[in-house]
Design an enzyme around this catalytic site. Structure first.
Site, PDB file in Angstrom:
ATOM      1  N   GLU A 142      31.679  57.412  49.115  1.00  0.00           N
ATOM      2  CA  GLU A 142      32.099  56.369  48.168  1.00  0.00           C
ATOM      3  C   GLU A 142      33.612  56.260  48.053  1.00  0.00           C
ATOM      4  O   GLU A 142      34.145  55.269  47.559  1.00  0.00           O
ATOM      5  CB  GLU A 142      31.466  56.627  46.789  1.00  0.00           C
ATOM      6  N   SER A 176      35.743  38.431  27.249  1.00  0.00           N
ATOM      7  CA  SER A 176      35.212  37.460  26.291  1.00  0.00           C
ATOM      8  C   SER A 176      35.310  36.044  26.858  1.00  0.00           C
ATOM      9  O   SER A 176      34.443  35.207  26.582  1.00  0.00           O
ATOM     10  CB  SER A 176      35.890  37.579  24.929  1.00  0.00           C
ATOM     11  N   TYR A 216      27.451  67.679  45.463  1.00  0.00           N
ATOM     12  CA  TYR A 216      26.543  68.480  44.629  1.00  0.00           C
ATOM     13  C   TYR A 216      25.104  68.006  44.808  1.00  0.00           C
ATOM     14  O   TYR A 216      24.168  68.807  44.882  1.00  0.00           O
ATOM     15  CB  TYR A 216      26.946  68.357  43.154  1.00  0.00           C
ATOM     16  N   GLY A 263      29.120  66.682  41.492  1.00  0.00           N
ATOM     17  CA  GLY A 263      29.237  67.234  40.145  1.00  0.00           C
ATOM     18  C   GLY A 263      30.020  68.525  40.221  1.00  0.00           C
ATOM     19  O   GLY A 263      30.185  69.097  41.291  1.00  0.00           O
ATOM     20  N   VAL A 321      39.740  38.751  29.607  1.00  0.00           N
ATOM     21  CA  VAL A 321      38.829  38.416  30.705  1.00  0.00           C
ATOM     22  C   VAL A 321      37.360  38.438  30.261  1.00  0.00           C
ATOM     23  O   VAL A 321      36.616  37.483  30.491  1.00  0.00           O
ATOM     24  CB  VAL A 321      39.005  39.420  31.880  1.00  0.00           C
ATOM     25  N   LYS A 345      34.084  45.612  36.087  1.00  0.00           N
ATOM     26  CA  LYS A 345      35.192  44.686  35.805  1.00  0.00           C
ATOM     27  C   LYS A 345      35.463  43.722  36.972  1.00  0.00           C
ATOM     28  O   LYS A 345      35.650  42.531  36.765  1.00  0.00           O
ATOM     29  CB  LYS A 345      36.458  45.511  35.519  1.00  0.00           C
ATOM     30  N   GLY A 403      40.494  35.606  24.471  1.00  0.00           N
ATOM     31  CA  GLY A 403      41.342  35.115  25.559  1.00  0.00           C
ATOM     32  C   GLY A 403      41.424  36.116  26.690  1.00  0.00           C
ATOM     33  O   GLY A 403      41.952  35.831  27.747  1.00  0.00           O
TER      34      GLY A 403
END
Ligand code: XMP
Length: 515
Positions: A172, A229, A83, A55, A227, A371, A225
């Site tokens: 990370e 949905s 942090y 942070g 990704v 995603k 159309g």
């Protein structure tokens, strides 16, 4: 069976979502919570491990984000990063101070305790990503220092008996060479997670629970159309078959052949058991857009018309029990419902429910997924790759890629130019390496010469950007030979285009779209 859970407590660091993604890459399910989350809630969640993020603040200042010390008494392993590590030390009696030297970038870390569970199979020295002004000058009582750098005496510390670990760098971030291994050591070695979070079981479990929830109810889904949905629709179709109706509004602002491609996959000749309604509303949209040049006004018209068309279809279908939304996890986090570094944008998918459809409840089958996980779920369910790896495409479609008035003729020009551009980028093997790329139609006409004739035609702008989060971006470097090929094909094959420009602008000051 209870799902193994590791939680990330977010102190506003820029990598909060990345931490959760890396944990999930270790096949452990992970959720992000703000540091304002009450400890009772954390106890209720009963996680197997807790990670405190980085942070921007200094933990010793009065109004900086903090947490109850009780967190370290729950018997749950805690890993503090940057942090989070400083705060852990500060709260437990160590010392954190402004360092003489700011450590930033790739830094050599010397491991002092190779037998630490966090450093299992890590070789010293190891390159880690640092980004901090403050540093831990003294570890808290009960902690031993397990790593240091040239400038930082406490790069890592631990209280092995209490399973509390503090590390000053960012495991990370991929620049930390052994970062994923360290996180894996924490979630598996320290927290004891078996790592059974897998996409195939997630998909199976989701399908089962949708089936249970929906019973014999009716479900309505707006299919774009895109990704999210598409994956949501396929999941629903696998769960409840023809109880699902998908409405696909073709607003005439889609990419070349896209409407037909969506119909091929989801329509009656396609692969799925569902009711597919395609609404060919192209003319309606073009009529509404006639003469309109102001970008925001165009967006508003497209959005409102979309709602009106969808509403008319929904009325024909009548009352439904559920409405599907393709919300994904970053939408939740970025809307401020999950983490802290949070309220970046108020997302249209979260919170605001459409009041023009008669439904009882929302279903959001992808709300837990990042995603890349949505894509994995799509592949898992057999959705074609070209659909799963689609570029992001804005809701208002080509309406935001045509500068000035939108007309059917201009839509055709930009569709054809964009199709050529995408084809050549793919032929050059560059498609997976670029964040987003497309052609736009400028409102500029200029003089050219073609076959001894004077022309006075439009200029197409090519855009290609690399970006991590779409909030900032830089123009991608496309090889000259590829740009030349695309240019020559566009001016030869697309009527009324006589110039091609490459947009080198980053975001900021530009935006990714070109409107
Ligand atoms: P900008 O142009 O704001 O775009 O830099 C950032 C990202 O968002 C996409 N974008 C949209 N997506 N509805 C969407 O669903 C929209 O109205 C919209 N406008 C921009 C854009 O394609 C890029 O990925």
């Amino acid at each position: 069976m209870k799902r193994e859970l590791v939680i990330v407590i977010d102190f506003g660091g820029q990598y909060n979502q990345l931490v959760a993604r890396r944990v999930r890459e270790c096949n452990v399910y992970c959720e992000i919570y703000s540091y304002k989350t009450d400890i009772e809630k954390i106890k209720e969640l009963d996680p197997m491990g807790i990670i405190l993020t980085g942070g921007p603040n200094s933990c010793y200042e009065a109004d900086s984000p903090t947490y109850s010390r009780e967190l370290f008494e729950l018997g749950i392993p805690v890993l503090g990063l940057c942090y989070g590590a400083q705060l852990m030390m500060h709260l437990l009696g160590g010392r954190v101070e402004r360092a003489d030297v700011r450590e930033y970038g790739k830094t050599e870390v010397m491991i002092d305790k190779l037998e630490s569970k966090i450093f299992e199979e890590v070789v010293s020295p190891t390159i880690c990503w640092m980004s901090h002004f403050d540093s831990i000058s003294k570890a808290a009582p009960g902690f031993e220092v397990t790593a240091h750098t040239a400038d930082c005496p406490v790069a890592a510390a631990e209280n092995g008996a209490k399973r509390l670990y503090a590390i000053q760098y960012h495991p990370e971030v991929l620049h930390t060479a052994e970062g994923t291994k360290m996180l894996s050591n924490f979630v598996h070695g320290v927290c004891g997670c078996a790592g059974d979070w897998r996409m195939d079981s997630f998909v199976e479990e989701s399908i089962r629970s949708i089936r249970e929830k929906v019973g014999d109810g009716k479900v309505l889904c707006a299919l774009s159309g895109g990704v999210d949905s598409s994956v949501a629709a396929v999941m629903l179709s696998k769960a409840i078959g023809s109880q699902l109706t998908c409405v696909f509004v073709d607003h005439g602002l889609l990419r070349k052949n896209e409407g037909d491609e969506v119909e091929e996959v989801f329509g009656p000749e396609g692969n799925y058991d569902l009711n597919f309604v395609r609404v060919n509303a192209q003319q309606r949209f073009y009529e509404k857009l006639a003469g309109v040049t102001e970008p925001e006004e165009k967006r508003k018209i497209i959005g409102e018309e979309f709602i009106r068309v969808f509403e008319e279809e929904a009325k024909k279908i009548g009352a439904v029990d559920f409405l599907v939304q393709g919300t994904i996890y970053p939408d939740i986090v970025e809307s401020g419902l999950g983490g802290e570094s949070a309220v970046i944008k108020s997302h249209h998918n979260v919170g605001g429910l459409p009041d023009y459809v008669d439904f009882k409840e929302i279903i959001e089958p992808l709300r837990d997924l990042f995603k890349d996980e949505v894509r994995k779920a799509g592949l898992e369910m057999g959705i074609p790759e070209y659909l799963v790896f689609r570029q992001p495409f804005p809701g208002p479609g080509l309406g935001v890629r045509i500068v000035g008035e939108v007309t059917a003729e201009k839509v055709k020009m930009v569709q054809d130019a964009d199709a050529i551009y995408r084809e050549e980028i793919q032929n050059a093997g560059l498609d997976k390496g670029i964040g987003q790329y497309f052609a736009a139609l400028t409102n500029m006409r200029s003089v050219g010469v073609m076959g001894d004739e004077r022309t006075y035609d439009y200029a197409v702008a090519l855009r290609a950007v690399n970006t991590v989060d779409f909030m900032t971006a830089e123009a991608a470097e496309i090889p000259w030979s590829v740009l030349q090929k695309v240019t020559s094909r566009i001016v030869n094959e697309v009527a009324h285009v006589n110039r091609v420009l490459y947009d080198c602008t980053g975001k900021p000051p530009g935006t990714i779209e070109f409107e």
